[in-house]
Motif scaffolding. Sequence first.
Motif, PDB file in Angstrom:
ATOM      1  N   SER A 165       1.241  -1.194   0.069  1.00  0.00           N
ATOM      2  CA  SER A 165       0.062   0.226   0.271  1.00  0.00           C
ATOM      3  C   SER A 165       1.129   1.238   0.263  1.00  0.00           C
ATOM      4  O   SER A 165       0.075   1.799  -0.694  1.00  0.00           O
ATOM      5  CB  SER A 165      -0.654  -0.088   1.014  1.00  0.00           C
ATOM      6  OG  SER A 165      -0.038   0.326   2.462  1.00  0.00           O
ATOM      7  N   LEU A 166       2.110   1.180   0.881  1.00  0.00           N
ATOM      8  CA  LEU A 166       3.052   2.207   0.529  1.00  0.00           C
ATOM      9  C   LEU A 166       3.430   3.208  -0.950  1.00  0.00           C
ATOM     10  O   LEU A 166       3.482   4.355  -0.963  1.00  0.00           O
ATOM     11  CB  LEU A 166       3.911   2.286   1.801  1.00  0.00           C
ATOM     12  CG  LEU A 166       3.653   1.988   3.743  1.00  0.00           C
ATOM     13  CD1 LEU A 166       3.972   1.867   4.094  1.00  0.00           C
ATOM     14  CD2 LEU A 166       2.838   3.267   3.592  1.00  0.00           C
ATOM     15  N   HIS A 214       2.180   2.822  -3.137  1.00  0.00           N
ATOM     16  CA  HIS A 214       0.622   3.533  -4.152  1.00  0.00           C
ATOM     17  C   HIS A 214       0.127   4.575  -3.593  1.00  0.00           C
ATOM     18  O   HIS A 214      -0.166   5.763  -4.470  1.00  0.00           O
ATOM     19  CB  HIS A 214      -0.579   2.350  -3.988  1.00  0.00           C
ATOM     20  CG  HIS A 214      -0.815   1.549  -5.011  1.00  0.00           C
ATOM     21  ND1 HIS A 214      -0.549   0.856  -6.000  1.00  0.00           N
ATOM     22  CD2 HIS A 214       0.556  -0.052  -4.735  1.00  0.00           C
ATOM     23  CE1 HIS A 214      -0.594  -0.035  -6.548  1.00  0.00           C
ATOM     24  NE2 HIS A 214       0.671  -1.091  -6.319  1.00  0.00           N
ATOM     25  N   ALA A 215       1.054   4.645  -1.747  1.00  0.00           N
ATOM     26  CA  ALA A 215       0.487   6.399  -1.125  1.00  0.00           C
ATOM     27  C   ALA A 215       1.123   7.087  -1.731  1.00  0.00           C
ATOM     28  O   ALA A 215       1.219   8.089  -1.635  1.00  0.00           O
ATOM     29  CB  ALA A 215       0.279   5.443  -0.039  1.00  0.00           C
ATOM     30  N   ALA A 245      -4.306   2.019  -3.195  1.00  0.00           N
ATOM     31  CA  ALA A 245      -3.111   2.313  -1.337  1.00  0.00           C
ATOM     32  C   ALA A 245      -4.481   2.298  -0.743  1.00  0.00           C
ATOM     33  O   ALA A 245      -4.422   0.918   0.127  1.00  0.00           O
ATOM     34  CB  ALA A 245      -2.723   3.113  -1.099  1.00  0.00           C
ATOM     35  N   THR A 296      -4.311  -1.833   2.756  1.00  0.00           N
ATOM     36  CA  THR A 296      -3.893  -1.739   4.326  1.00  0.00           C
ATOM     37  C   THR A 296      -4.989  -1.653   4.644  1.00  0.00           C
ATOM     38  O   THR A 296      -6.458  -2.070   4.938  1.00  0.00           O
ATOM     39  CB  THR A 296      -3.766  -0.094   4.441  1.00  0.00           C
ATOM     40  OG1 THR A 296      -3.016  -0.192   5.652  1.00  0.00           O
ATOM     41  CG2 THR A 296      -5.171   1.092   4.038  1.00  0.00           C
ATOM     42  N   LEU A 351      -5.507   7.967   4.502  1.00  0.00           N
ATOM     43  CA  LEU A 351      -5.973   8.254   3.360  1.00  0.00           C
ATOM     44  C   LEU A 351      -7.274   7.941   2.650  1.00  0.00           C
ATOM     45  O   LEU A 351      -7.248   8.940   1.280  1.00  0.00           O
ATOM     46  CB  LEU A 351      -5.322   6.776   2.673  1.00  0.00           C
ATOM     47  CG  LEU A 351      -4.580   5.968   2.796  1.00  0.00           C
ATOM     48  CD1 LEU A 351      -3.902   4.788   2.111  1.00  0.00           C
ATOM     49  CD2 LEU A 351      -3.722   6.914   1.808  1.00  0.00           C
TER      50      LEU A 351
END
Length: 414
Positions: free
Chosen positions: A365-366, A368-369, A391, A395, A404
């Motif tokens: 996820s990080l 894509h974040a 993201a 998560t 997010l």
Amino acid sequence: MSDPLQLQLDTVFRNASRQVFASLARALRDLDLAEDAMQESFAAATIQWPHEGIPENPVAWLVTAGRRKAVDVIRRREKLKEISSEVAQRLHQVAQTNASRAATEIEDDRLRLIFTCCHPAIDLKVQVPLTLREVCGLTTEEIARAFLTTPATMAQRIVRGKAKIRDARIPFVIPSITELPERLDAVLTVIYLIFNEGYSASSGDSITRADLSGEAIRLCRLVLELLEDAEVMGLLALMLLHESRRETRQTDEGDIVLLEDQDRSRWDRSLIDEGRRLVERSLASRRFGFYTIQAAISAVHAEAPTAKATDWNQIVALYDILLRIESSAVIELNRAVAVAMWDGPAAGLQLIEVILDRGDLLDYSLAHAARGELLRRAGRHADAIEALETALSLTGQSTEQRFLAKKLQKLKSS
């Protein structure tokens, strides 16, 4: 049981259950039996403490009660009249331990258990998961997520590890100074993963678990006392520098505060100073590695009065060194973010796209974040929304989900 007493018991269980387990494991030399005995000792506490009061040393009380319960468990498992000589000997040893074990000896049992789980006789793929399960009490599901595998596969590894300890009669001891080096890498890996789970929890309502990160720091200090190794210094420095920022990483409401937005006046300067001294000692030894370079990166952040004043060029250079020591897509991602801070979002985006295009970190996820944030900074709002939604879907951490979701809402309304 009264509510205040129940709260106290819950606190003892949360903070000391794995310490109790480690002490029982050393005494009983059987991880499954130690788990049963620990559960029974806490059950006994819920019955006795309301009448007798909480003992002055709850951990010692629970360990002693657990050993006594273990004798009962063994007797239930084995008909006493048919008991084997090996089980009889174990009963005798447990009884002797009950009589002679001093409470002051309990402190290092978790370190002993780590070295046991990281014994060379145990498969390398099993050592770290086994330690995280038995020493730290992480669930099989949490460990499986950390290793990007299924809970069923991870459960099999853990069962194999416990069986190996039992069948090979691996001792529950801290190894001699000559044996330490071959066990050190696995032990440091375990301590690092314990800290990471405490500093950035993989699930739950809080992004941090102070009990785990504090225990990781304590264990690393014990290892440094055993062996003054540059990488032990580096790992301890890394954890102290990260820990110095704990209080500023969340708002009072529990929301995430990014590094660039944190109130640096609230960072713990004593931890930073100790961490920097350790980094300098490790670098001066010229035997440093992975952990020390990461600590040096954290030290650069700690030295900057503001995010804007950070020496991003130096951080990129340190990431270059880190990648030569250990090639990792996550390290590449962190370097890409640093490049973006130095050369602009387009430069960082290009590097992240390379990582994702080759199939790495697609479920992270990080990644894509980070991509979504750089897309936002580059003015590509539609692409940023898509990346942040990816993201969010990846998560399982509720505070990250809130963070997010708020970022997405702000982007969509702009």
